[in-house]
Design an enzyme around this catalytic site. Structure first.
Site, PDB file in Angstrom:
ATOM      1  N   CYS A 192       0.809  -1.230   0.000  1.00  0.00           N
ATOM      2  CA  CYS A 192       0.000   0.000   0.000  1.00  0.00           C
ATOM      3  C   CYS A 192       0.843   1.282   0.000  1.00  0.00           C
ATOM      4  O   CYS A 192       0.318   2.362  -0.289  1.00  0.00           O
ATOM      5  CB  CYS A 192      -0.971  -0.008   1.170  1.00  0.00           C
ATOM      6  SG  CYS A 192      -0.294  -0.642   2.697  1.00  0.00           S
ATOM      7  N   HIS A 241      -2.007   6.620   4.068  1.00  0.00           N
ATOM      8  CA  HIS A 241      -0.558   6.640   4.206  1.00  0.00           C
ATOM      9  C   HIS A 241      -0.038   7.928   3.560  1.00  0.00           C
ATOM     10  O   HIS A 241      -0.482   8.309   2.474  1.00  0.00           O
ATOM     11  CB  HIS A 241       0.091   5.454   3.472  1.00  0.00           C
ATOM     12  CG  HIS A 241      -0.184   4.121   4.107  1.00  0.00           C
ATOM     13  ND1 HIS A 241      -0.863   3.950   5.295  1.00  0.00           N
ATOM     14  CD2 HIS A 241       0.166   2.864   3.698  1.00  0.00           C
ATOM     15  CE1 HIS A 241      -0.929   2.654   5.586  1.00  0.00           C
ATOM     16  NE2 HIS A 241      -0.317   1.985   4.640  1.00  0.00           N
TER      17      HIS A 241
HETATM   18  N1  LIG Z   1      -4.648  -2.991   5.108  1.00  0.00           N
HETATM   19  C1  LIG Z   1      -4.063  -2.477   4.038  1.00  0.00           C
HETATM   20  O1  LIG Z   1      -4.014  -1.255   3.825  1.00  0.00           O
HETATM   21  C2  LIG Z   1      -3.451  -3.389   3.019  1.00  0.00           C
HETATM   22  C3  LIG Z   1      -3.007  -2.846   1.807  1.00  0.00           C
HETATM   23  C4  LIG Z   1      -2.413  -3.681   0.865  1.00  0.00           C
HETATM   24  C5  LIG Z   1      -2.289  -5.030   1.145  1.00  0.00           C
HETATM   25  N2  LIG Z   1      -2.733  -5.533   2.333  1.00  0.00           N
HETATM   26  C6  LIG Z   1      -2.609  -6.982   2.576  1.00  0.00           C
HETATM   27  O2  LIG Z   1      -3.921  -7.516   2.651  1.00  0.00           O
HETATM   28  C7  LIG Z   1      -3.926  -8.672   3.482  1.00  0.00           C
HETATM   29  C8  LIG Z   1      -5.064  -8.536   4.500  1.00  0.00           C
HETATM   30  O3  LIG Z   1      -4.911  -7.307   5.159  1.00  0.00           O
HETATM   31  P1  LIG Z   1      -6.038  -6.659   6.064  1.00  0.00           P
HETATM   32  O4  LIG Z   1      -5.478  -5.355   6.456  1.00  0.00           O
HETATM   33  O5  LIG Z   1      -7.386  -6.706   5.434  1.00  0.00           O
HETATM   34  O6  LIG Z   1      -6.010  -7.662   7.344  1.00  0.00           O
HETATM   35  P2  LIG Z   1      -7.117  -7.992   8.449  1.00  0.00           P
HETATM   36  O7  LIG Z   1      -8.003  -6.840   8.682  1.00  0.00           O
HETATM   37  O8  LIG Z   1      -6.352  -8.545   9.598  1.00  0.00           O
HETATM   38  O9  LIG Z   1      -7.981  -9.176   7.785  1.00  0.00           O
HETATM   39  C9  LIG Z   1      -7.476 -10.465   7.611  1.00  0.00           C
HETATM   40  C10 LIG Z   1      -8.526 -11.345   6.949  1.00  0.00           C
HETATM   41  O10 LIG Z   1      -7.952 -12.662   6.825  1.00  0.00           O
HETATM   42  C11 LIG Z   1      -8.895 -13.606   7.310  1.00  0.00           C
HETATM   43  N3  LIG Z   1      -8.249 -14.819   7.810  1.00  0.00           N
HETATM   44  C12 LIG Z   1      -7.401 -14.945   8.862  1.00  0.00           C
HETATM   45  N4  LIG Z   1      -7.058 -16.246   9.037  1.00  0.00           N
HETATM   46  C13 LIG Z   1      -7.712 -16.937   8.059  1.00  0.00           C
HETATM   47  C14 LIG Z   1      -7.787 -18.311   7.720  1.00  0.00           C
HETATM   48  N5  LIG Z   1      -7.106 -19.254   8.398  1.00  0.00           N
HETATM   49  N6  LIG Z   1      -8.559 -18.674   6.657  1.00  0.00           N
HETATM   50  C15 LIG Z   1      -9.249 -17.739   5.956  1.00  0.00           C
HETATM   51  N7  LIG Z   1      -9.220 -16.426   6.237  1.00  0.00           N
HETATM   52  C16 LIG Z   1      -8.470 -16.029   7.288  1.00  0.00           C
HETATM   53  C17 LIG Z   1      -9.590 -12.870   8.436  1.00  0.00           C
HETATM   54  O11 LIG Z   1     -10.785 -13.550   8.736  1.00  0.00           O
HETATM   55  P3  LIG Z   1     -11.371 -13.604  10.264  1.00  0.00           P
HETATM   56  O12 LIG Z   1     -12.104 -12.323  10.453  1.00  0.00           O
HETATM   57  O13 LIG Z   1     -12.274 -14.793  10.218  1.00  0.00           O
HETATM   58  O14 LIG Z   1     -10.193 -13.780  11.177  1.00  0.00           O
HETATM   59  C18 LIG Z   1      -9.810 -11.512   7.773  1.00  0.00           C
HETATM   60  O15 LIG Z   1     -10.928 -11.553   6.920  1.00  0.00           O
HETATM   61  C19 LIG Z   1      -2.518  -8.771   4.095  1.00  0.00           C
HETATM   62  O16 LIG Z   1      -1.759  -9.681   3.353  1.00  0.00           O
HETATM   63  C20 LIG Z   1      -1.981  -7.349   3.898  1.00  0.00           C
HETATM   64  O17 LIG Z   1      -0.578  -7.306   3.817  1.00  0.00           O
HETATM   65  C21 LIG Z   1      -3.333  -4.755   3.274  1.00  0.00           C
END
Ligand SMILES: NC(=O)c1ccc[n+]([C@@H]2O[C@H](COP(=O)([O-])OP(=O)(O)OC[C@H]3O[C@@H](n4cnc5c(N)ncnc54)[C@H](OP(=O)(O)O)[C@@H]3O)[C@@H](O)[C@H]2O)c1
Length: 338
Positions: free
Chosen positions: A130, A243
């Site tokens: 990001c 950011h």
């Molecule tokens: N946040 C950003 O700005 C951003 C930007 C670019 C890329 N990313 C990337 O996007 C990804 C997710 O980020 P996020 O910020 O959305 O994280 P997050 O809010 O922590 O969400 C994580 C997601 O993964 C799911 N999950 C966790 N364990 C799992 C499992 N065993 N099986 C299936 N689903 C599972 C969670 O489901 P539950 O609710 O059921 O736990 C939740 O839906 C990461 O790789 C991050 O690096 C994030």
């Protein structure tokens, strides 16, 4: 786009997953069927899309039958395990973790910068970090006009970049501090409320963090130029969303601040807010919820003849994640329809 697609969101309950839902709805994406997937913990939870409730299902290897697009926003280990399963089942996988970004067989795409890279996909497309997304959107027009030689960047990254639990942690710590209570630390290595942490991802080579190296390597891959010298410092700040980056850009040819302003004002997906006399410059509070990468404080570097300083702000959950993923899906849907 002529027909509706079966779209699966893997990580639908996360910070990016929820943003994906609202962007698909806002852009009236042709979603005929929707599968919302997450961990077992979320099984049974219901989320609303376009006025209708959908159940969240546990992600399994059978989740991808008949899926046209699988939008993955989970940890890189889950993406590595399930991305290839989804691709083998016939889905086009768009993944925003770091699992596949540096794989030479996987295009790493920012739709305004290198959409041509999509032509080489083999079923999986990666979305960049990001902080990389807004940086390359600003560097690309300058690179084409004047040749970017060296970039020194410091980021000011919001807590939503670390997911939904990190947002809760800033909220709870702030409330605790106002109530005169101690702030409990769990997601970040230190208290984030009223603080700045120069530590995103693990420390590694030369004392730089994984996040800092991601910005370097991903920029090289997207701009298809490994010769750009880069130095990065990534910092987590107590902001919920957006950011910001302070960027110093050295070019092969001299370019004036005025020309940079004009170039960026017409660059796709970029908007300039640059009127310091009226205190007009981009800020997280005004950029949150917006699609463009906003740039201001554009000025020549008095310490170097051929360098420019600027300040950029981008909503990490939109262009830094969900929006770019949906835009990739929109470009790929032309291929699906052929
Ligand atoms: N946040 C950003 O700005 C951003 C930007 C670019 C890329 N990313 C990337 O996007 C990804 C997710 O980020 P996020 O910020 O959305 O994280 P997050 O809010 O922590 O969400 C994580 C997601 O993964 C799911 N999950 C966790 N364990 C799992 C499992 N065993 N099986 C299936 N689903 C599972 C969670 O489901 P539950 O609710 O059921 O736990 C939740 O839906 C990461 O790789 C991050 O690096 C994030």
């Amino acid at each position: 786009m002529e027909r509706g697609y079966h779209v699966a969101i893997v990580g639908a309950t996360g910070a990016v997953g929820l943003e994906l839902l609202s962007i698909l709805e806002e852009r009236k994406s042709p979603v005929a069927q929707l599968s919302l997937l997450a961990s077992k913990r979320s099984s049974g939870r219901r989320l609303v899309f376009a006025g209708k409730e959908y159940p969240v299902q546990e992600l399994t290897e059978h989740s991808f039958q008949g899926v046209d697009f699988a939008l993955f926003s989970v940890s890189s280990s889950i993406s590595k395990a399930f991305g290839p399963i989804a691709a083998r089942a016939g889905a086009m996988v768009i993944d925003d973790s770091s699992a596949f970004r540096m794989d030479p067989h996987v295009p790493l795409v920012v739709t305004e910068v290198n959409p041509h890279a999509l032509q080489r996909h083999q079923g999986i497309i990666a979305h960049p970090n990001c902080s990389t997304v807004p940086l390359v959107m600003v560097l690309n027009p300058l690179h084409q006009r004047a040749g970017v030689k060296r970039v020194v960047v410091a980021t000011y990254q919001s807590v939503s970049g670390a997911g939904a639990r990190a947002m809760e942690e800033l909220d709870q710590q702030t409330r605790a501090l106002i109530a005169g209570e101690p702030a409990a630390v769990s997601v970040f290595p230190h208290q984030i409320a009223c603080n700045c942490l120069p530590h995103i991802d693990a420390f590694g080579e030369l004392g730089y963090t994984g996040e800092e190296w991601k910005m370097v390597r991903e920029t090289h891959k997207i701009l298809e130029d490994d010769s750009i010298r880069m130095s990065t410092t990534t910092v987590r700040v107590p902001v919920f969303r957006c950011h910001s980056e302070a960027v110093n850009i050295e070019t092969d040819q001299k370019i004036s601040a005025q020309e940079v302003r004009q170039l960026l004002a017409t660059a796709p997906g970029v908007a300039v807010i640059d009127d310091p006399e009226k205190s007009q410059y981009p800020m997280p509070l005004t950029v949150a919820g917006r699609d463009a990468v906003f740039v201001g404080r554009i000025r020549e570097d008095p310490s170097h003849d051929q360098a420019i300083n600027l300040w950029l702000v981008s909503d990490n959950l939109r262009k830094g994640a969900a929006l770019n993923m949906v835009q990739i899906m929109e470009l790929l849907s032309v291929e699906k329809d052929q």
